[in-house]
Design an enzyme around this catalytic site. Sequence first.
Site, PDB file in Angstrom:
ATOM      1  N   LYS A  35       0.837  -1.205   0.000  1.00 53.45           N
ATOM      2  CA  LYS A  35       0.000   0.000   0.000  1.00 53.45           C
ATOM      3  C   LYS A  35       0.868   1.250   0.000  1.00 53.45           C
ATOM      4  O   LYS A  35       0.626   2.185  -0.770  1.00 53.45           O
ATOM      5  CB  LYS A  35      -0.881  -0.063   1.252  1.00 53.45           C
ATOM      6  N   SER A  36       1.887   1.280   0.843  1.00 54.35           N
ATOM      7  CA  SER A  36       2.727   2.484   0.940  1.00 54.35           C
ATOM      8  C   SER A  36       3.423   2.777  -0.391  1.00 54.35           C
ATOM      9  O   SER A  36       3.494   3.926  -0.831  1.00 54.35           O
ATOM     10  CB  SER A  36       3.795   2.292   2.017  1.00 54.35           C
ATOM     11  N   ARG A  62       2.937   6.058  -3.121  1.00 59.64           N
ATOM     12  CA  ARG A  62       4.094   6.853  -3.545  1.00 59.64           C
ATOM     13  C   ARG A  62       4.285   6.774  -5.057  1.00 59.64           C
ATOM     14  O   ARG A  62       4.680   7.750  -5.697  1.00 59.64           O
ATOM     15  CB  ARG A  62       5.349   6.381  -2.796  1.00 59.64           C
ATOM     16  N   GLY A  90      -4.596   7.968   6.007  1.00 58.01           N
ATOM     17  CA  GLY A  90      -3.620   8.889   6.597  1.00 58.01           C
ATOM     18  C   GLY A  90      -2.492   9.200   5.626  1.00 58.01           C
ATOM     19  O   GLY A  90      -2.007  10.329   5.549  1.00 58.01           O
ATOM     20  N   GLN A 142       4.946   8.969   7.409  1.00 59.27           N
ATOM     21  CA  GLN A 142       4.030   9.887   6.714  1.00 59.27           C
ATOM     22  C   GLN A 142       4.509  11.324   6.872  1.00 59.27           C
ATOM     23  O   GLN A 142       4.491  12.105   5.918  1.00 59.27           O
ATOM     24  CB  GLN A 142       2.617   9.719   7.253  1.00 59.27           C
ATOM     25  N   ASP A 183       2.388  -1.455  11.988  1.00 61.13           N
ATOM     26  CA  ASP A 183       1.045  -1.888  11.580  1.00 61.13           C
ATOM     27  C   ASP A 183       0.763  -3.353  11.942  1.00 61.13           C
ATOM     28  O   ASP A 183      -0.360  -3.820  11.809  1.00 61.13           O
ATOM     29  CB  ASP A 183       0.858  -1.665  10.073  1.00 61.13           C
ATOM     30  N   LYS A 200      -4.007   5.528  15.220  1.00 58.31           N
ATOM     31  CA  LYS A 200      -4.131   4.911  13.888  1.00 58.31           C
ATOM     32  C   LYS A 200      -5.614   4.935  13.471  1.00 58.31           C
ATOM     33  O   LYS A 200      -6.385   5.706  14.015  1.00 58.31           O
ATOM     34  CB  LYS A 200      -3.580   3.490  13.921  1.00 58.31           C
ATOM     35  N   ARG A 256      -5.703   1.603  18.373  1.00 56.92           N
ATOM     36  CA  ARG A 256      -5.408   0.167  18.267  1.00 56.92           C
ATOM     37  C   ARG A 256      -4.955  -0.449  19.580  1.00 56.92           C
ATOM     38  O   ARG A 256      -4.932  -1.676  19.680  1.00 56.92           O
ATOM     39  CB  ARG A 256      -4.374  -0.082  17.152  1.00 56.92           C
ATOM     40  N   ARG A 290      -6.868  -3.310   9.860  1.00 54.65           N
ATOM     41  CA  ARG A 290      -5.871  -4.180  10.517  1.00 54.65           C
ATOM     42  C   ARG A 290      -6.518  -4.967  11.671  1.00 54.65           C
ATOM     43  O   ARG A 290      -6.131  -6.107  11.942  1.00 54.65           O
ATOM     44  CB  ARG A 290      -4.704  -3.358  11.052  1.00 54.65           C
TER      45      ARG A 290
HETATM   46  C1  S3P Z   1       2.556   4.649   6.410  1.00 52.90           C
HETATM   47  C2  S3P Z   1       3.223   4.969   7.552  1.00 52.90           C
HETATM   48  C3  S3P Z   1       2.779   4.529   8.886  1.00 52.90           C
HETATM   49  C4  S3P Z   1       1.814   3.378   8.818  1.00 52.90           C
HETATM   50  C5  S3P Z   1       0.748   3.590   7.783  1.00 52.90           C
HETATM   51  C6  S3P Z   1       1.366   3.804   6.401  1.00 52.90           C
HETATM   52  C7  S3P Z   1       3.085   5.176   5.132  1.00 52.90           C
HETATM   53  O1  S3P Z   1       2.159   5.602   9.541  1.00 52.90           O
HETATM   54  O2  S3P Z   1       1.215   3.163  10.073  1.00 52.90           O
HETATM   55  O3  S3P Z   1      -0.124   2.492   7.736  1.00 52.90           O
HETATM   56  O4  S3P Z   1       2.667   4.711   4.045  1.00 52.90           O
HETATM   57  O5  S3P Z   1       3.925   6.081   5.177  1.00 52.90           O
HETATM   58  P1  S3P Z   1       3.008   6.706  10.370  1.00 52.90           P
HETATM   59  O6  S3P Z   1       3.976   7.253   9.439  1.00 52.90           O
HETATM   60  O7  S3P Z   1       2.004   7.713  10.816  1.00 52.90           O
HETATM   61  O8  S3P Z   1       3.591   5.938  11.512  1.00 52.90           O
END
Ligand code: S3P
Length: 431
Positions: free
Chosen positions: A21-22, A26, A94, A169, A317, A344, A348, A390
């Site tokens: 996903k991350s 990007r 987020g 993030q 996560d 989150k 959580r 999650r």
């Molecule tokens: C993510 C960073 C994490 C993670 C989120 C995805 C990202 O959050 O918990 O599910 O894609 O950069 P934080 O950066 O707020 O810890």
Amino acid sequence: MQQTVTTAKAFRGTLGVSANKSISHRAVILNAIAQGEAIIEDFQRGADCLATISCLRRLGGSFRWRGESELAVKGLGSRGLHEPASVLDARNSGTTIRLLAGLLSAQPFLSVISGDASLNARPMARIVEPLTQMGADISGRDGGRLAPLVIRGGSLRGIHYRMPAASAQVKSALLLAGLYADGETVIEEPAPTRDHTERMLANMGADLQFGEGPAVRIRPLAGELTAISLRVPGDISSAAPWLVLASAHPDAEIQIAGVGVNQTRTGILDCLTLMGADIRLEGGEFWGAEPVANIFVRSSQLRGITIDGDLIARSIDELPLLALAGCLAQGETIIKDAAELAVKESNRIRTTVEGLRALGANLEERQDGFRIWGPQKLRGAVVSSHGDHRLAMMLAVAGALSQGETVVRQAESVSVSYPRFWLDLERLCLA
Ligand code: S3P
């Protein structure tokens, strides 16, 4: 929607999990502001990444599906975005709101970005404060602490910022802003967080330094980023339910193909291995800038451990699943330094304790994690994900490891990151 989970008699098979996903977020954000066209194979088509695409479309981004999960992105160049005609909706994501806030702070127009009830209750001061220091003009509810955020983009200056909490993030938002700032931006993190943004930016030709010590440095764009095509690896966060289920189940053997094993993400492998899990990796390949492996897991006897420090950001996560592993392990498991879990998609710490206690687990809620006494025999119950993907997956795995039937309410939340989750669970668990 609710799902009923029964005890798994055995747990076997081979699968490829949902794509990362991350990296998917990007890949569309960075390629949208690059020059050229990119093809993204195995894009993660969950609700969060689709939210990023729909925000980028409102900003002028051009995307074309070429089949189920292949996406063509036409780069607009670094100055090609335009003012959106309506509110950008980040939904539950987020990553969408925080990364785009960094990018939009530097654009010469006004944007408003909002999300669902969960996202609009999550902390935004963590990006608003440093972006404001860079010269951004952002307002939001509660004095700029909550979304919706109103961003009047403009010129930014580079800063040296020490992040109070480890957050990829926040780091990524500042890197995106730093691309457009006047002068160098330096970001220091208290613990190493996922570095997917840095790897992709470096591959696209950005001028940045990372991976040596706690600071990431980025210099403003001199020319344009070059669009890059890539294949997105499987998400270790989506492999994690199966890693825990196979490790804790007495009759299990599974293989997960093509999982991203970037070491900023492999805390779950280290924690489970410390707990005595039987996990083997076969790898060596890179997909784009990211290392990939096939993961083999078999039944094992887990024992309790303490999870803290740098391991937390590397498994953030997966901590609800590690709490479940702790309930089934011999002895005490402590998870600490994880206060971030409370902000989150749900709180959580609270929702994990509530769900696992309903199934008969013995664990204590702490301000920064959990204290867990195992092993416990879990028994089926009615539990809720509280709309948190999650939690839904952790409770489903807990249900498969419990005696009797478990009903998971708000089960549809898995669509945020792993739309096929319930189908994979049904296929791999032998009744
Ligand atoms: C993510 C960073 C994490 C993670 C989120 C995805 C990202 O959050 O918990 O599910 O894609 O950069 P934080 O950066 O707020 O810890």
